[in-house]
Write an enzyme that holds these catalytic residues in place. Structure first.
Site, short mmCIF file in Angstrom:
data_model
loop_
_atom_site.label_atom_id
_atom_site.label_comp_id
_atom_site.label_asym_id
_atom_site.label_seq_id
_atom_site.Cartn_x
_atom_site.Cartn_y
_atom_site.Cartn_z
N SER A 113 -1.02 128.19 74.77
CA SER A 113 -0.26 128.36 76.01
C SER A 113 -0.22 129.83 76.36
O SER A 113 -0.55 130.70 75.54
CB SER A 113 1.16 127.81 75.87
OG SER A 113 1.90 128.59 74.97
N GLY A 161 2.20 132.60 78.51
CA GLY A 161 3.42 132.87 79.25
C GLY A 161 3.31 134.15 80.05
O GLY A 161 2.25 134.75 80.14
N THR A 162 4.43 134.55 80.63
CA THR A 162 4.44 135.75 81.44
C THR A 162 4.13 136.98 80.60
O THR A 162 3.45 137.89 81.04
CB THR A 162 5.84 135.94 82.07
OG1 THR A 162 6.23 134.69 82.62
CG2 THR A 162 5.80 136.97 83.16
N PHE A 163 4.64 137.00 79.38
CA PHE A 163 4.52 138.20 78.58
C PHE A 163 3.61 138.05 77.37
O PHE A 163 3.37 139.00 76.66
CB PHE A 163 5.91 138.63 78.08
CG PHE A 163 6.90 138.85 79.17
CD1 PHE A 163 6.82 140.00 79.94
CD2 PHE A 163 7.88 137.93 79.44
CE1 PHE A 163 7.74 140.22 80.95
CE2 PHE A 163 8.80 138.15 80.46
CZ PHE A 163 8.72 139.29 81.22
N SER A 164 3.16 136.84 77.12
CA SER A 164 2.40 136.65 75.89
C SER A 164 1.52 135.42 75.99
O SER A 164 1.71 134.58 76.86
CB SER A 164 3.35 136.47 74.71
OG SER A 164 4.06 135.27 74.86
N LYS A 202 1.58 134.77 68.40
CA LYS A 202 1.88 135.17 69.77
C LYS A 202 1.33 136.57 70.01
O LYS A 202 1.70 137.52 69.34
CB LYS A 202 3.39 135.16 69.97
CG LYS A 202 3.78 135.43 71.38
CD LYS A 202 5.28 135.54 71.51
CE LYS A 202 5.98 134.22 71.28
NZ LYS A 202 7.42 134.36 71.57
N ASP A 224 13.01 135.65 80.06
CA ASP A 224 12.10 134.68 80.66
C ASP A 224 12.50 133.25 80.28
O ASP A 224 11.75 132.55 79.61
CB ASP A 224 10.67 135.01 80.19
CG ASP A 224 9.61 134.28 81.00
OD1 ASP A 224 9.97 133.67 82.05
OD2 ASP A 224 8.44 134.30 80.60
#
Ligand SMILES: *[C@@H]1O[C@H](CO)[C@@H](O)[C@H](O)[C@H]1NC(C)=O
Ligand SMILES: *[C@@H]1O[C@H](CO)[C@@H](O)[C@H](O)[C@H]1NC(C)=O
Ligand SMILES: *[C@@H]1O[C@H](CO)[C@@H](O)[C@H](O)[C@H]1NC(C)=O
Ligand SMILES: *[C@@H]1O[C@H](CO)[C@@H](O)[C@H](O)[C@H]1NC(C)=O
Ligand SMILES: *[C@@H]1O[C@H](CO)[C@@H](O)[C@H](O)[C@H]1NC(C)=O
Ligand SMILES: *[C@@H]1O[C@H](CO)[C@@H](O)[C@H](O)[C@H]1NC(C)=O
Ligand SMILES: *[C@@H]1O[C@H](CO)[C@@H](O)[C@H](O)[C@H]1NC(C)=O
Ligand SMILES: *[C@@H]1O[C@H](CO)[C@@H](O)[C@H](O)[C@H]1NC(C)=O
Ligand SMILES: *[C@@H]1O[C@H](CO)[C@@H](O)[C@H](O)[C@H]1NC(C)=O
Length: 890
Positions: free
Chosen positions: A616, A618-621, A637, A736
């Protein structure tokens, strides 16, 4: 008599023998006692015996004589605490590293008796009180690191006894007083850092330094010539002090000086021409001083120069055209001086130029025509508040990478070139205000769909505001005032939402928000209605407009990351092709003792470089699934780093991670370890086989058959709320909150993830344009527009959105809701649309039983108050947990 003497001798002999025996085992006894005192887990328990202490982890002995003498203790990063005094019994110790532990209280003065000591690292602990005077007797000490503690008092004069010292690091403490002149008598000192303390007084003479970093103190007086005298200086950082005097001519001695940062002081005088002899110069920063004179053309000889920042000084004259030879120049910042003349064409030959800031000067030439022909990477062109004449060249359209264009406050004439619409990346600001521009507004402006702020005020622009402006979907701020514009202001939320003053001073404009009716056959009748409707839409869309803005900000931020990612992608390819070894791991740790053996750092890096392992993003990772050689499966991550956070703040980061590792809560996904390589941080987590809540709710491929799973959903909602509530309890705001960051374990127990982000990413460190880092599209609270800060009530809003997703099985943003309407607005608007709760709730669940329906309606109520547009009306997370638990029991 004789007999007695012989007897005494015998007694002495036995005692002596015993003493020899004792001293032979001395280190062993000390080591066993130390193991007990500090609870060094890597040394095992007492059952481990004591005879083999030389083979314990982090211990190195010298066996050359019949006695095994402990020479080296490396116990960095072991969560240790306790009384360290015992260590001073290890008389043969040469190397002692206790960095990154939890020691507190005073540093044991008895360490001063370790006469063989060469290396002492106590950094990154919580030592308080003052530096022991006894350290002065460590004649053999070559390296002393006490940085990152809570040390107080002044630097003791006794330290002048450290005649072998080569490296002294005492930064990030609370030290006061001055740096005394004896430091100059430490003739071998190469590295000295004392930044972020409360030091006062002058910088003393020092002669052999390679690195001097004293930023963020209260030092005054001049920069001493002596630090340049040997020519060995490589890094000089003195920013944020009260230094006066000028930059010494002798700086030219230091050919290898790459980093010269002396901004935010009170320096005067001009920059010496000898700067041209500093051939290795890469970063030169002197902003916010009182420097004067001309910009010396000798800078052109520093071919590695990447950043030249002379902002906010008193520099005069013109920009020497020779500076165009600086092919590595990326940022050229001259704002706030008294420079005049042309913007040299040559300057626009620096292929890597990304920021050109000449604002607030007296430049009086024209904008070069071949702008951006040779500077394909230009992102910031800031020429505002000068006396620049002539037209805006059509070639401005070539500046495809431009994020911000500031041309306000000049004498620009002519039309706004339609080519401006080609700058598709323009996001931060387009400012042409206070010029003499005339003619119509080009409809191509509508193509600038990422632009957030537009200011055309105080020109002579005429004609209508074209309805094409509705294409500027990200617009938040707009100013058309004091022009000659006419006609109806297009019905477009960002325009109507603007204050009146954004349109005043145009005699011919009418419509909202001016309150001037357009004498129009369709006008007055539905004007009021329109007003009402559009006002609602305004509220509705404001949120998503902001979301777009934040998305834009994040895009900028990701853009900055791209190069690095490209690099790592390349690395991945190479590894897959089996050509190269994985990159070198700089640091790594596993916080969970019984997993240490099972995790291989190189394998972690390798697996995280394979795109096929990504689960997956995400916005930061991004998250990767990594299978260890031991068979253990991990989530890895990969953190998107900003502004080299990882490189520069590694120690702080590691500290935060360790703190997080100990943040135990059933519903928080805390890291179990980390790996750092290059500028990349990889955070290790337990593998969670059921993915994220977002995948669970919205990804039909994972779950072809719909299960009526209301009970499970409710328990997920409660768990996630509980996790967030705990975070708030320990004064941590999540950056987030989104269903994509709620992970599900094998039993569908929810764990709130991405909590590291709030600790590791410091938004204040970014450039102005990327200061906004605030979560995922659809979850961002409306007040973020004004505050630009994520708060606890903001978290509650985002959590409310997650609740709505759980109740409706709908995405937070979906075109089906209608233009500019997100899930929150869609749900809140249901009563007005005359829709029943059944049309909102997932009917596959709410029609299963009366009891379920009742629970879902109750949860809907909670979700509605959580997503109230007024932050103060939202409940606390703790209250949300209580309400949901109550519903669960009903
Ligand atoms: C010293 O001897 C001990 C055993 O007594 C052994 O474990 C250790 O590795 C030796 N150290 C060196 C440096 O040879
Ligand atoms: C071990 O100690 C002896 C003196 O006891 C010294 O001469 C020797 O250099 C030491 N060896 C190492 C590797 O430090
Ligand atoms: C540590 O132990 C020593 C003696 O073993 C004692 O003198 C000292 O006070 C202790 N320090 C602390 C902080 O307890
Ligand atoms: C402390 O300073 C020494 C000497 O400069 C350095 O070698 C060491 O890596 C530093 N320790 C940490 C934890 O950064
Ligand atoms: C430094 O050394 C010089 C002699 O080399 C001596 O005169 C001076 O007093 C010393 N300074 C301090 C502060 O000890
Ligand atoms: C630069 O160094 C050369 C010798 O390497 C010297 O002749 C010249 O004067 C220096 N230039 C300046 C401006 O200091
Ligand atoms: C410029 O930087 C490169 C790479 O860091 C380095 O190899 C080179 O020596 C530098 N040039 C000068 C003149 O110092
Ligand atoms: C521009 O920067 C890149 C690295 O970002 C470097 O490899 C390249 O050599 C630079 N270009 C020029 C013309 O110096
Ligand atoms: C720009 O200003 C300078 C200094 O005021 C003046 O000497 C020069 O003639 C001006 N240049 C132009 C093109 O107006």
């Amino acid at each position: 008599m004789g007999f007695v003497n012989w007897g005494l001798l015998l007694v002495f002999g036995v005692l002596w023998g015993a003493l020899v025996v004792v001293s032979k085992q001395d280190d062993g006894l000390v080591m066993v006692a130390l193991r007990r005192e500090l609870v060094v887990s890597v040394w095992g328990g007492d059952a481990n015996g004591d005879s083999n202490y030389c083979s314990w982890d982090g211990v190195l002995c010298n066996n050359s004589s019949s006695i095994s003498v402990v020479e080296k203790l490396s116990l960095s990063h072991q969560q240790l605490r306790g009384n360290l005094s015992l260590i001073s019994e290890l008389k043969g110790l040469k190397w002692l590293d206790l960095s990154m532990n939890k020691f507190e209280g005073s540093i044991p003065p008895s360490f001063g008796s370790l006469s063989e000591l060469e290396f002492l690292d106590l950094s990154l602990n919580k030592f308080g009180n003052s530096i022991p005077l006894e350290f002065g007797s460590l004649k053999n000490l070559r390296s002393l690191n006490l940085s990152n503690n809570f040390l107080e008092g002044s630097i003791p004069a006794e330290l002048m006894g450290l005649e072998s010292l080569e490296e002294l690091q005492i930064s990030e403490n609370n030290l006061v007083g001055s740096i005394s002149s004896w430091i100059g008598n430490l003739t071998k000192l190469r590295v000295f850092t004392a930044y972020e303390n409360l030091l006062t007084g002058r910088i003393p003479n020092m002669y052999q330094l390679q690195l001097l970093n004293l930023h963020s103190n209260q030092l005054e007086g001049p920069i001493p010539e002596s630090i340049f005298s040997s020519g060995k200086l490589q890094v000089l950082v003195l920013t944020m002090n009260k230094l006066s005097g000028s930059l010494p001519l002798s700086v030219g001695n230091c050919k290898g000086l790459s980093n010269l940062r002396i901004g935010d002081n009170k320096l005067v005088g001009s920059i010496p021409k000898s700067i041209g002899n500093v051939s290795g110069l890469t970063y030169f920063e002197v902003e916010n001083n009182h420097l004067s004179g001309e910009i010396v053309p000798e800078f052109a000889q520093c071919s590695n120069l990447t950043l030249l920042n002379l902002a906010y000084n008193g520099f005069t004259g013109t920009i020497p055209s020779e500076l165009g030879e600086l092919m590595n120049l990326q940022e050229f910042i001259l704002s706030g001086n008294s420079l005049f003349g042309d913007i040299p064409n040559s300057l626009l030959r620096s292929k890597n130029l990304s920021k050109l800031d000449l604002s607030n000067n007296r430049f009086n030439g024209t904008i070069p025509k071949d702008l951006c022909a040779n500077t394909p990477r230009l992102q910031f062109l800031l020429l505002g508040q000068n006396s620049i004449k002539g037209d805006i060249p059509l070639e401005i359209g070539n500046c495809a990478k431009l994020l911000e264009l500031q041309l306000g406050g000049n004498y620009l004439t002519g039309n706004i070139p339609p080519e401006i619409g080609q700058i598709k990346n323009l996001q931060v600001s387009l400012n042409l205000s206070f010029n003499h521009l005339h003619g119509p507004l080009p409809s191509e402006l509508g193509k600038l769909d990422k632009l957030v702020s537009l200011d055309f005020s105080n020109n002579q622009l005429s004609g209508d505001i074209p309805s094409a402006v509705k294409g500027m979907m990200s617009l938040i701020e707009v100013n058309f005032s004091n022009n000659l514009l006419t006609g109806r202001i297009p019905i477009f939320v960002p325009l109507q939402k603007s204050p009146k003053s954004s349109f005043t001073g145009n005699k011919g404009l009418c419509g909202e928000p001016l309150n001037i009716s357009c004498e129009n056959p369709f006008g007055s009748g539905d004007e009021v209605d329109h007003h009402k409707v559009s006002y609602k839409i305004i509220l509705v869309v404001l949120g998503s407009g902001l979301s777009v803005f934040v998305m834009v900000a994040v895009v900028v931020f990701l853009f900055m990351m791209r190069e690095r990612q490209e690099k790592s992608a390349k690395a991945a390819k190479i590894i897959e092709d089996g050509i190269a070894e994985p990159p070198l791991v700089i640091a790594g740790n596993v916080f969970v003792e019984n997993l240490k053996q099972a995790i291989d750092f190189d394998a972690v890096v390798k697996q995280s470089l394979k795109d096929s392992n990504k689960t997956s993003c995400g916005t930061f990772s991004a998250i990767y699934k990594a299978v260890m050689p031991s068979g253990l499966i991990l989530f890895v991550k990969r953190l998107r780093s900003m502004d080299r956070t990882v490189t520069y703040h590694q120690n702080k980061m590691i500290r935060e991670l360790e703190r997080l590792g100990k943040l135990c809560h059933d519903h928080l996904m805390t890291p179990i370890g980390f790996v750092i390589y290059e500028d990349v941080a990889l955070l290790l987590h337990h593998y969670l086989p059921n993915g994220t809540l977002a995948q669970y709710l919205h990804d039909s491929t994972t779950k072809p058959e719909f299960e009526p799973d209301w009970r499970r959903r409710l328990s997920i909602a409660i768990g996630a709320a509980d996790g967030l509530s705990f975070l708030h309890h320990v004064a941590t705001i999540h950056l987030d909150v989104a269903s994509g960051n709620v992970f599900l374990d094998a039993n569908f127990k929810p764990l709130v993830g991405e909590i590291e982000i709030s600790k590791l990413i410091d938004p204040s460190r970014g450039a102005a344009s990327i200061s906004a880092v605030a979560g995922s599209f659809g979850y961002i609270p409306p007040e973020y527009a004004y505050t630009m800060q994520v708060t606890a009530p903001g978290n509650v809003y985002s959590y409310g959105v997650v609740l709505l997703e759980i109740l409706t099985t709908r995405l937070p943003v979906d075109e089906a809701f209608g233009e500019g309407i997100d899930l929150v607005k869609w749900v809140h608007g249901a009563p007005k649309r005359g829709e029943t709760p059944e049309q909102i709730l997932d009917a596959r669940l709410s029609t299963v039983s009366f009891a379920w329906r009742k629970q879902m309606l109750a949860v809907l109520k909670v979700a509605l108050i959580c997503t109230d547009s007024t932050p103060a009306k939202r409940p606390k997370m703790k209250k949300v947990v209580e309400m949901l638990k109550e519903i669960n029991q009903s």
